[in-house]
Structure formats: structure tokens, C-alpha cells
Design a protein around this motif. Structure first.
Motif, short mmCIF file in Angstrom:
data_model
loop_
_atom_site.label_atom_id
_atom_site.label_comp_id
_atom_site.label_asym_id
_atom_site.label_seq_id
_atom_site.Cartn_x
_atom_site.Cartn_y
_atom_site.Cartn_z
N ASP A 145 0.51 3.76 1.94
CA ASP A 145 0.75 4.09 3.34
C ASP A 145 1.98 3.35 3.83
O ASP A 145 2.86 3.92 4.50
CB ASP A 145 -0.48 3.71 4.16
CG ASP A 145 -0.41 4.25 5.58
OD1 ASP A 145 0.25 5.29 5.80
OD2 ASP A 145 -1.01 3.63 6.49
N THR B 41 -13.45 11.61 -6.23
CA THR B 41 -12.43 10.98 -5.40
C THR B 41 -11.83 9.82 -6.18
O THR B 41 -12.43 9.33 -7.15
CB THR B 41 -13.01 10.44 -4.09
OG1 THR B 41 -13.98 9.41 -4.38
CG2 THR B 41 -13.64 11.55 -3.28
N TYR B 42 -10.68 9.37 -5.76
CA TYR B 42 -10.03 8.26 -6.44
C TYR B 42 -10.89 6.99 -6.43
O TYR B 42 -11.07 6.37 -7.49
CB TYR B 42 -8.67 7.99 -5.80
CG TYR B 42 -7.90 6.87 -6.46
CD1 TYR B 42 -7.06 7.11 -7.54
CD2 TYR B 42 -8.02 5.56 -6.01
CE1 TYR B 42 -6.36 6.08 -8.16
CE2 TYR B 42 -7.33 4.52 -6.63
CZ TYR B 42 -6.50 4.79 -7.70
OH TYR B 42 -5.81 3.77 -8.31
N PRO B 43 -11.43 6.56 -5.28
CA PRO B 43 -12.27 5.34 -5.29
C PRO B 43 -13.45 5.44 -6.25
O PRO B 43 -13.80 4.47 -6.93
CB PRO B 43 -12.73 5.22 -3.84
CG PRO B 43 -11.67 5.91 -3.05
CD PRO B 43 -11.27 7.07 -3.91
N ALA C 212 -1.30 8.06 -0.61
CA ALA C 212 -2.05 7.20 0.30
C ALA C 212 -3.38 7.84 0.67
O ALA C 212 -4.43 7.17 0.72
CB ALA C 212 -1.23 6.94 1.57
N ARG C 213 -3.38 9.16 0.90
CA ARG C 213 -4.62 9.86 1.24
C ARG C 213 -5.53 10.01 0.03
O ARG C 213 -6.75 9.95 0.14
CB ARG C 213 -4.29 11.22 1.86
CG ARG C 213 -3.65 11.09 3.25
CD ARG C 213 -3.45 12.42 3.93
NE ARG C 213 -2.38 13.18 3.33
CZ ARG C 213 -2.55 14.34 2.72
NH1 ARG C 213 -3.75 14.89 2.62
NH2 ARG C 213 -1.52 14.99 2.21
N VAL D 137 -5.74 7.82 -2.60
CA VAL D 137 -6.39 6.55 -2.95
C VAL D 137 -7.42 6.13 -1.91
O VAL D 137 -8.33 5.34 -2.21
CB VAL D 137 -5.35 5.43 -3.16
CG1 VAL D 137 -4.40 5.79 -4.30
CG2 VAL D 137 -4.58 5.13 -1.89
N GLU D 138 -7.30 6.66 -0.69
CA GLU D 138 -8.30 6.36 0.33
C GLU D 138 -9.55 7.22 0.18
O GLU D 138 -10.56 7.00 0.84
CB GLU D 138 -7.71 6.56 1.73
CG GLU D 138 -6.70 5.51 2.14
CD GLU D 138 -7.29 4.12 2.22
OE1 GLU D 138 -8.47 3.99 2.64
OE2 GLU D 138 -6.60 3.16 1.84
N GLY D 139 -9.47 8.22 -0.70
CA GLY D 139 -10.63 9.08 -0.95
C GLY D 139 -10.70 10.30 -0.07
O GLY D 139 -11.72 10.98 -0.03
N ASP D 140 -9.60 10.61 0.64
CA ASP D 140 -9.59 11.75 1.55
C ASP D 140 -9.35 13.08 0.84
O ASP D 140 -9.55 14.15 1.43
CB ASP D 140 -8.51 11.57 2.62
CG ASP D 140 -8.76 10.36 3.49
OD1 ASP D 140 -9.91 9.92 3.57
OD2 ASP D 140 -7.79 9.85 4.10
N SER E 158 0.85 -1.19 0.00
CA SER E 158 0.00 0.00 0.00
C SER E 158 0.88 1.24 0.00
O SER E 158 2.05 1.19 0.41
CB SER E 158 -0.91 0.01 1.23
OG SER E 158 -0.15 0.27 2.40
#
Length: 232
Positions: free
Chosen positions: A27, A143-145, A81-82, A84-87, A25
Motif C-alpha cells: 500500500d 486468499t493470500y493470508p 496490496a489488496r 495480500v490483505e485478502g480482499d 507495505s
């Protein structure tokens, strides 16, 4: 960078401690880079007082410069990382108006290498910058997701594809010398020869084709292309 006939060492190929049987990942990527940065800075500090009196100021500067480069990469991985998590809000399209992700399927993007179905790191960072401005202006973001929903099955990176191609080519080179050449009668372990008897690094087409077919059948390739990507 690996070029020509260079190949990864067995130690480099072993990434089991990084992946633990699954994909790495971003992260975890950032955390590993943080550990590498710290180790480089620690090594630079220790090198200030070596066991034997030798001035290694240049080496220390190089270590600290490398640590700074690793830190910057780690910061980018942390941002990814943020993302791809959709943040992180992202722009729904590039400044050119071209879509990305699922929306780019079936489009004809002539610039920058074709449709950005799978965006690069730098493209995502740009989309994040534009998404921040779009959100501040009340415009639509994604968002990415959401943008990548359904993409990823059977995908592998360019680096992985290039590595697998090198492995395939190396296997073919070995297989060529295992089979006899009908053109010049070179036997197992022998190089092909010209009409005048000169040894050649380039095998005759028939011998090369037979070796490629054998290797491709073993590796699961169709010509030069992988039929399936394990664990993609």
C-alpha cells in the motif's frame, strides 16, 4: 541494474524514510510510486518553459513515458496490496495444477524454477485472474493470508540476496589485500603475483579462502549463504 563492481550509493542505501524501521507495505509502495509519477509529470510540465531557451522536447517525452511506466507499476502494487490483505479471491493452484504457498511445501515442481512457496508478483496477478473466474463459476478459491499462513519467517527477496552477496564479495576483495599470501609472499596491500612476477587481479586460493572465512564470520555467513536474515 547493478552489475560487476557497481554498488549502491549511500543515498540509495538509506531507505529509512520509506520503511520507518519496518518493512515497506505494498500500500505504501503504491502511494510512493504515485508521488513519483506526479513529480515526473510536474517536471515535464515545468520543462516546457525552461529559464534558458533550449528545446528539450525529447526529455519531456521521456519524463512522461517514465511517468506512465511508474503509473502502471503503481497500479500493480495497488492490486498486490489488496491481494495480500485478502480482499481478492485467488486460484488454489496454477493452470498446470501446481499448488502454491504452504501447499507447495515438499512438492516437486520441475517447471518455472521449482515450487512456488513464495509466489512472484506476476504469479499472484495470474492467480487473481484465475481466482476471479473460479469464483464466478462457483469453484473453490483461497486468499493470500490463508494460502501463505506461516510463511515469511527468515525469507528475503532475490534482490536482497543479490545485494547482500555483492556486499559480501566487496568485503572479501578488501580483506584479501589486508592479509599476506603464503603462496607468493604478497604483503598487505599488494596483489598476488604469478611465478614469473606478474601482478594478478585473482588472488591465490589460500589467500582468497582466508579472506572469505574472515568476512563470513563477521557478516554471519556459512560459506556463501547467510546464516540469518535480520528482521525477516
Amino acid at each position: 541494474m547493478l552489475t560487476g563492481t557497481q554498488h549502491e550509493s549511500p543515498a540509495e542505501e538509506n531507505v529509512s524514510d520509506l520503511t520507518a524501521g519496518r518493512n515497506l507495505s505494498f500500500d505504501e509502495f503504491a502511494a510512493e510510486l504515485g508521488a513519483i509519477e506526479l513529480r515526473l509529470r510536474q517536471l515535464a510540465r515545468a520543462a516546457e518553459t525552461p529559464a534558458t531557451p533550449v528545446e528539450v522536447a525529447d526529455a519531456i517525452d521521456s519524463l512522461r513515458s517514465s511517468a506512465s511506466t511508474v503509473r502502471e507499476l503503481g497500479q500493480r502494487m495497488d492490486l498486490l496490496a489488496r491481494i495480500v490483505e485478502g480482499d481478492v479471491p485467488l486460484s488454489t493452484a496454477f493452470p498446470t495444477g501446481d499448488p502454491w504457498g504452504v501447499a507447495a511445501r515438499g512438492t516437486d515442481r520441475t517447471d518455472f524454477g521449482g515450487p512456488a512457496i513464495v509466489p512472484t508478483m506476476w504469479q499472484l496477478i495470474r492467480l487473481a485472474q484465475d481466482g476471479k473466474r473460479a469464483a464466478a463459476g462457483g469453484r473453490e478459491t483461497t486468499t493470500y493470508p490463508k494460502a501463505m499462513a506461516g510463511i515469511g519467517i527468515g525469507w528475503e527477496s532475490k534482490a536482497a540476496s543479490a545485494r547482500r552477496r555483492r556486499e559480501r564479495d566487496a568485503a572479501v576483495a578488501v580483506e584479501v589485500l589486508r592479509i599476506a599470501c603464503e603462496k607468493c609472499s604478497a604483503g598487505s596491500g599488494e596483489q598476488c603475483r604469478t611465478a614469473k612476477g606478474w601482478a594478478s587481479d585473482r588472488p591465490h586460493v589460500g589467500r582468497q579462502r582466508e579472506a572469505e572465512a574472515t568476512v563470513d564470520a563477521t557478516l554471519g555467513y556459512l560459506g556463501e549463504n547467510p546464516v540469518a536474515v535480520p528482521d525477516a
